[in-house]
Scaffold this active site. Structure first.
Site, PDB file in Angstrom:
ATOM      1  CG  ASP A  14      -2.800 -55.777 -22.540  1.00 12.64           C
ATOM      2  OD1 ASP A  14      -2.664 -55.392 -21.364  1.00 12.64           O
ATOM      3  OD2 ASP A  14      -1.844 -56.083 -23.278  1.00 12.64           O
ATOM      4  NE  ARG A  95      -3.057 -60.713 -34.973  1.00 11.45           N
ATOM      5  CZ  ARG A  95      -3.328 -61.296 -33.813  1.00 11.45           C
ATOM      6  NH1 ARG A  95      -4.559 -61.693 -33.557  1.00 11.45           N
ATOM      7  NH2 ARG A  95      -2.387 -61.511 -32.925  1.00 11.45           N
ATOM      8  CG  ASP A 124      -0.374 -59.101 -34.784  1.00 13.09           C
ATOM      9  OD1 ASP A 124      -0.278 -59.591 -35.930  1.00 13.09           O
ATOM     10  OD2 ASP A 124      -0.055 -59.720 -33.755  1.00 13.09           O
ATOM     11  CB  SER A 175       4.012 -61.338 -26.166  1.00 11.32           C
ATOM     12  OG  SER A 175       2.996 -61.069 -27.114  1.00 11.32           O
TER      13      SER A 175
END
Ligand code: ARG
Length: 399
Positions: A14, A95, A124, A175
């Site tokens: 991605d 994050r 996220d 994921s």
């Protein structure tokens, strides 16, 4: 000169396709930034080169492992942070660190925006963007997967058409996000919450049901920070890496939970955090012997609130900072040793000692010669329950 955007780059499909996708959609030059938080996997040099091969004008790798341990994991440990009492905030604490480096890099390179590869359904995206805004309000956040409809199929097609150097191997059904504090696995057959996790989901932990000898370790803390394991001095990062191995080998730290996302969805998550669960278990018990009762009781509420704020992307918020100050103050005497037995998926405290201990043997003992004057208890209870007694008399009279 074209405007620039700094993309949080993982090396995966991605964000690799995201480089060209961003360029096409915005006309901006893309700077790739890969932050090493101990996700292991691929070599960071390979990841750096791949970003250039995918069209980034610049590609930067930052080793943030110690910073992550010192400034993000340690505060989470001091907070005994478990969202919904179970999830050690593995992704949630990485994050804000990545966002901090995104913002700093954007400023240093004169970029006007940052970007990430999150979808529009998760936590996220919120964590990245809320953190960037709190640190650098002038920056815009872009999310190609979410905002420019970069679906998985389109990404695969784009990579093929543009001949991007990304392994087109069969898509993992899961994921996965991982760092040194743990591993988060979602999607695939786990989306049916009745399906039990299978053994090959796990990489940080061994099967807890395999018979093996228990491991006994002693963790030494200084003011809430792990400083030694079995007498050997360690940095926070070293403590986490070592405990991932020792506790992971005993199958400690597997978590299977349906969790409340900030965006309102309930989602099924499987986590592994061997060091996280072992360290929080040990730290919590050291607090039990070193923190006075009312502070400890109050802290439990603060811990839950802290965990929710961090889960919800508010790492750099005012309330989170104020709670940090409270938590920091509570750690003044959280120093000493915890003996931990790791076995069959459990981390159990079997001993605790501290020079700052509030545990007083002479007060606690039921042997003769204790220093606790039991005659004081009678009057204490009378005064303690006096308000209830008066109210009960009133209620009786009213009947
Ligand atoms: N649900 C967890 C969280 O919100 C983990 C998210 C991990 N991300 C992923 N792409 N698997 O913190």
């Amino acid at each position: 000169m074209a405007e620039r955007v700094v993309l949080a780059y993982s090396g995966g499909l991605d964000t690799s396709v995201g480089i060209g996708w961003l360029k096409d959609a915005t006309g901006k030059e893309v700077v790739a930034l890969a932050v090493d938080v101990g996700q292991e996997g691929e070599d960071m040099d390979v990841i750096r080169q791949r970003a250039l091969d995918c069209g980034a004008v610049e590609s930067i790798v930052i080793d943030a492992k110690d910073e992550f341990a010192n400034d993000y994991i340690v505060p989470a440990l001091k907070a005994n942070a478990l969202y919904q009492k179970r999830y050690p905030l593995v992704s949630a604490i990485s994050r804000p660190l990545i966002a901090k480096h995104l913002a700093a890099t954007a400023r240093a390179l004169g970029a006007d925006s940052v970007a990430h590869g999150c979808t529009g359904k998760g936590n996220d995206q919120v964590r990245f963007e809320a953190a960037v805004t709190a640190l650098a309000p002038e920056l815009t956040s872009l999310a190609p997967v979410r905002d420019f409809a970069l679906t998985r199929d389109k990404a695969i097609e784009y990579a093929a058409v543009h001949n991007l150097p990304i392994a087109q191997s069969k898509k993992s059904p899961y994921s996965i996000d991982q760092n040194v504090w743990g591993r988060a696995v979602e999607t695939g057959f786990l989306e049916d919450p009745w399906n039990a996790p299978i053994e090959d989901l796990y990489t940080y932990t061994q099967d807890p049901s395999i018979p093996r000898e228990a491991t006994e370790i002693i963790i030494t803390f200084d003011q809430g920070v792990p400083v030694a394991v079995d007498g050997k001095p360690v940095t926070p990062l070293e403590a986490v890496v070592l405990l991932n191995k020792l506790a992971g080998d005993q199958g400690v730290g597997r978590i299977d939970i349906v969790e409340d996302r900030l965006v309102g969805i309930k989602s099924r998550e499987v986590y592994e955090s061997p060091a996280g669960i072992a360290l929080i278990t040990a730290h919590e018990e050291l607090e039990n012997v070193t923190v006075e009762r009312d502070v400890a009781r109050y802290k439990r509420g603060v811990e839950a609130k802290w965990s929710e704020l961090v889960y919800d992307g508010l790492w750099f918020s005012g309330l989170k900072k104020s709670l940090d100050a409270f938590i920091e103050d509570t750690q003044k005497y959280v120093s000493g040793d915890i003996r931990l037995k790791l076995h069959a998926g459990t981390a159990v405290v079997t001993g605790r000692q501290s020079k700052q201990s509030l545990y007083d043997f002479d007060l606690a003992t039921y042997d003769t010669g204790d220093s606790f004057d039991q005659s004081m208890a009678k009057g204490f209870i009378e005064l303690w329950s006096l308000p209830s007694k008066i109210a009960a008399r009133r209620d009786q009279a009213a009947k």
